[in-house]
Design a protein around this motif. Structure first.
Motif, PDB file in Angstrom:
ATOM      1  N   ASP A 163       0.863  -1.167   0.000  1.00  0.00           N
ATOM      2  CA  ASP A 163       0.000   0.000   0.000  1.00  0.00           C
ATOM      3  C   ASP A 163       0.907   1.226   0.000  1.00  0.00           C
ATOM      4  O   ASP A 163       1.607   1.474   0.963  1.00  0.00           O
ATOM      5  CB  ASP A 163      -0.877  -0.065   1.255  1.00  0.00           C
ATOM      6  CG  ASP A 163      -1.562   1.267   1.528  1.00  0.00           C
ATOM      7  OD1 ASP A 163      -1.746   2.036   0.559  1.00  0.00           O
ATOM      8  OD2 ASP A 163      -1.888   1.535   2.707  1.00  0.00           O
ATOM      9  N   LYS A 164       0.900   1.960  -1.115  1.00  0.00           N
ATOM     10  CA  LYS A 164       1.844   3.068  -1.252  1.00  0.00           C
ATOM     11  C   LYS A 164       1.554   4.196  -0.273  1.00  0.00           C
ATOM     12  O   LYS A 164       2.465   4.892   0.179  1.00  0.00           O
ATOM     13  CB  LYS A 164       1.818   3.611  -2.689  1.00  0.00           C
ATOM     14  CG  LYS A 164       2.389   2.630  -3.705  1.00  0.00           C
ATOM     15  CD  LYS A 164       2.784   3.356  -4.965  1.00  0.00           C
ATOM     16  CE  LYS A 164       2.034   2.774  -6.149  1.00  0.00           C
ATOM     17  NZ  LYS A 164       2.054   3.595  -7.338  1.00  0.00           N
ATOM     18  N   GLY A 165       0.291   4.367   0.025  1.00  0.00           N
ATOM     19  CA  GLY A 165      -0.100   5.415   0.960  1.00  0.00           C
ATOM     20  C   GLY A 165       0.423   6.776   0.529  1.00  0.00           C
ATOM     21  O   GLY A 165       0.609   7.044  -0.665  1.00  0.00           O
ATOM     22  N   ASP A 166       0.736   7.622   1.515  1.00  0.00           N
ATOM     23  CA  ASP A 166       1.250   8.957   1.228  1.00  0.00           C
ATOM     24  C   ASP A 166       2.762   8.912   1.056  1.00  0.00           C
ATOM     25  O   ASP A 166       3.397   9.885   0.706  1.00  0.00           O
ATOM     26  CB  ASP A 166       0.868   9.875   2.404  1.00  0.00           C
ATOM     27  CG  ASP A 166       1.291  11.310   2.145  1.00  0.00           C
ATOM     28  OD1 ASP A 166       1.234  11.725   0.964  1.00  0.00           O
ATOM     29  OD2 ASP A 166       1.710  11.984   3.107  1.00  0.00           O
ATOM     30  N   LEU A 167       3.336   7.729   1.332  1.00  0.00           N
ATOM     31  CA  LEU A 167       4.791   7.613   1.407  1.00  0.00           C
ATOM     32  C   LEU A 167       5.450   7.405   0.041  1.00  0.00           C
ATOM     33  O   LEU A 167       6.395   8.081  -0.320  1.00  0.00           O
ATOM     34  CB  LEU A 167       5.123   6.437   2.343  1.00  0.00           C
ATOM     35  CG  LEU A 167       6.581   6.122   2.612  1.00  0.00           C
ATOM     36  CD1 LEU A 167       7.225   7.238   3.420  1.00  0.00           C
ATOM     37  CD2 LEU A 167       6.711   4.795   3.367  1.00  0.00           C
ATOM     38  N   ILE A 168       4.900   6.432  -0.693  1.00  0.00           N
ATOM     39  CA  ILE A 168       5.594   6.001  -1.914  1.00  0.00           C
ATOM     40  C   ILE A 168       4.928   6.577  -3.147  1.00  0.00           C
ATOM     41  O   ILE A 168       3.707   6.529  -3.293  1.00  0.00           O
ATOM     42  CB  ILE A 168       5.626   4.453  -1.981  1.00  0.00           C
ATOM     43  CG1 ILE A 168       6.434   3.913  -0.801  1.00  0.00           C
ATOM     44  CG2 ILE A 168       6.216   3.972  -3.304  1.00  0.00           C
ATOM     45  CD1 ILE A 168       6.413   2.411  -0.663  1.00  0.00           C
ATOM     46  N   GLU A 169       5.749   7.100  -4.047  1.00  0.00           N
ATOM     47  CA  GLU A 169       5.248   7.653  -5.301  1.00  0.00           C
ATOM     48  C   GLU A 169       5.235   6.549  -6.359  1.00  0.00           C
ATOM     49  O   GLU A 169       4.225   6.293  -6.987  1.00  0.00           O
ATOM     50  CB  GLU A 169       6.163   8.806  -5.747  1.00  0.00           C
ATOM     51  CG  GLU A 169       5.810   9.467  -7.055  1.00  0.00           C
ATOM     52  CD  GLU A 169       4.652  10.458  -6.916  1.00  0.00           C
ATOM     53  OE1 GLU A 169       4.655  11.189  -5.914  1.00  0.00           O
ATOM     54  OE2 GLU A 169       3.776  10.454  -7.788  1.00  0.00           O
TER      55      GLU A 169
END
Ligand code: ARG
Length: 583
Positions: free
Chosen positions: A67-73
């Protein structure tokens, strides 16, 4: 200072675990090719071997689970199955602002004590460049370890009790037979003032050494005098104390010039009285045994691939050895400081000696098994001819002469760079001093510790390339820009396309500190500072900050510069390198 790579490793590791693959394969690191990816995880390759599947398939499954969330682009698969990761600008910005900006304060104490042994100058002999590397690397490690949360104790551990002392005493006796120090019947008190200055002392050792080489009777006399000194014969001991005072004052000046600091001014003599009881105990416990007339501790093991001679405690003639003193020093260090680690920053050529001492200390439980003993050895500093660094006449270069040479070169360089400067003589000297010391120290630190390196002053004082002066120059440029900008509205670090590379580099700082601490390798910090200074140079060239019309952008970029200045300055402080205001 939580590492970004740890935050990412947790996320990717969880995805590995979710596929019943070992979580630790999710380890993420900063990419070696920042132009291609910010971070990478190479675990799919190893996982593929274990699971008998194609690495790219596994990488695809892993990515699907995250889950990339706000962290991973972005998450991409490259080559045979590398997972490339990049962060969102927002996440990067948050990380830099919460973890990196304002990193001036040291990390919380970790409860561990570490003794660092990085002096080793020999009393009575001038300090030479061989002692330079110990001091520079050791003091930098002390600064970084204490920043990282260790309680550090730097010990100068002088060679102050060896045969050179007897040699010097007897040379003086031949020159000044009437001195009360040599009169066995003299009842004191001995003069308070030293009869000789440091320069006098420096003349004496070469003479003493020559006499002992040429004349066996003189050598014998010196050995006997050493034993008498060690038994504290009053006159010899009083003269020796003058030596110590005068030598220590000179050493302190040398070390101060290098910004090198010691907590403990101890020497071999301090543990003299510990030797006898230590040896008695070692005998009693069966660790010390007779071997061809000598008393030794056998340290060889069955699985050794090279020869391990025994550690000699007493020679046939009863003299104690270098290893005996190092063992007794460990007894003292364990008693007084109960360290978790002891690190010796000493020439690599002494490696076998330290391996013997460490084995003997552990075998005999003088040092508990859990205490980490490390010889952080270093390579030789060579001249441009590839041979160990010497004076032009082929003699041993004195440390203060070397420092002066660097000062002269730096001074000439400053004149060349600023033909029309308004520097007062005083300011110019201060700058030349800072530049000279930065040149020497950075050159020494930036090489992987164990490698030999060529000391080429012309290159080292250059304002370009991977040199101390180049780094100083970049910092001074930032300072000057911030001065010119006058007051501006300070903001947090703003990550945009122009500042992203800088942010990514800054984010590596915790990894850098950790890397130095794990391997006692200050060159990792030098690499970091150099990259950061270069990246600043690019940013500065591409963005005319002072003339920027958009005020918000101008403030943001000036703030970025301020954070950079803080970080670069912090790194230099961790190397004990002073930064001038101008240069
Ligand atoms: N005095 C020694 C030398 O000049 C270095 C001492 C290093 N430290 C130690 N604990 N052995 O070679």
């Amino acid at each position: 200072m939580k590492k970004l790579t740890d935050i990412l490793s947790e996320k990717i590791g969880a995805a590995f675990a979710g596929l019943d693959l070992p979580q630790e394969l999710g380890e993420v690191r900063f990419s070696d090719r920042p132009d291609l990816a910010q971070f990478q995880c190479n675990g799919a390759m190893a996982a593929a071997k274990q699971a008998g599947r194609a690495p790219r398939d596994i990488a695809t499954d892993i990515i699907a689970k995250i889950d990339k969330g706000d962290l991973i682009e972005t998450l991409d698969i490259a080559g045979p199955g590398f997972i490339n990761i990049s962060l969102t600008q927002n996440a990067l910005q948050n990380y830099v602002n919460t973890e990196i900006a304002g990193l001036g304060a040291a990390l919380p104490e970790n409860g561990q004590t570490i003794v660092l042994d990085y002096g080793g100058p020999n009393v009575g002999k001038p300090m030479h460049v061989g002692h330079l590397r110990s001091a520079i690397i050791g003091d930098t490690l002390r600064r970084i370890l204490s920043f990282a949360g260790y309680k550090t104790l730097g010990d100068v551990h002088m060679g102050d009790w060896g045969t050179q002392m007897g040699m010097i005493l007897m040379e003086l006796k031949h020159q000044y037979p009437d001195w009360p120090y040599f009169d066995a019947d003299f009842t004191g008190p001995y003069p308070e003032e030293s009869p000789l200055s440091i320069n006098d002392f420096e003349q004496i050792y070469p003479k003493a050494s020559k006499a002992c080489k040429e004349d066996e009777a003189r050598a014998e006399e010196a050995r006997a005098a050493t034993v008498e000194l060690q038994n504290k014969r009053a006159g010899y001991y009083a003269l020796w104390q003058h030596f110590m005072d005068v030598s220590i004052a000179a050493m302190k000046e040398n070390y101060a010039a290098l910004n090198v600091y010691f907590d403990l001014w101890k020497g071999e003599s301090d543990v003299h009285d510990l030797i006898e009881p230590m040896v008695a105990q070692l005998k009693k416990d069966g660790h010390a045994v007779k071997d061809e007339g000598a008393l030794v501790i056998k340290v060889a093991r069955n699985d050794d691939t090279k020869k391990f001679p025994p550690l000699i405690l007493y020679k046939k003639d009863g003299a104690v050895m270098y290893g005996t003193t190092d063992m007794a020093t460990l007894v003292e260090r364990m008693n007084l400081y109960a360290p978790d680690k002891v690190v010796y920053i000493v020439d690599q050529r002494q490696h076998l000696h330290f391996e013997q001492v460490f084995r003997a200390a552990k075998q005999s439980n003088i040092v508990p098994q859990k205490v980490e003993l490390t010889h952080a050895g270093f390579g030789t500093m060579n001249g441009t001819d590839g041979k160990p660094f010497k004076t032009r006449e082929g003699g041993v270069m004195k440390l203060e002469d070397l420092i002066d040479m660097a000062f002269q070169k730096a001074s000439a360089k400053i004149d060349a760079v600023n033909p029309e400067s308004d520097f007062s003589d005083e300011e110019k000297n201060a700058i030349a001093n800072a530049v000279g010391i930065a040149a020497i120290k950075f050159a020494d630190l930036q090489n992987p510790r164990q490698t030999d390196y060529v000391f080429d002053l012309d290159k080292l004082v250059s304002f370009e390339g991977k040199t101390g002066p180049y780094i100083l120059y970049q910092i001074v440029r930032i300072k000057s820009m911030l001065r010119k900008a006058g007051g501006f509205q300070k903001t947090d670090f703003t990550v945009d396309d122009n500042t992203q590379n800088l942010a990514l580099l800054l984010a590596q700082f915790p990894n850098v500190i950790d890397g130095v601490v794990q391997g006692y390798t200050p060159h990792i910090l030098c690499d970091f500072v150099y990259k950061l200074a270069q990246e600043f140079g690019r940013f500065y060239a591409a963005n005319p900050i002072l003339v920027e019309k958009d005020e918000a952008k101008r403030n943001a970029y000036l703030s970025v510069c301020a954070i950079l200045e803080d970080t670069l300055s912090k790194c230099m402080e961790l190397m004990g390198i002073d930064i001038p205001e101008r240069m």
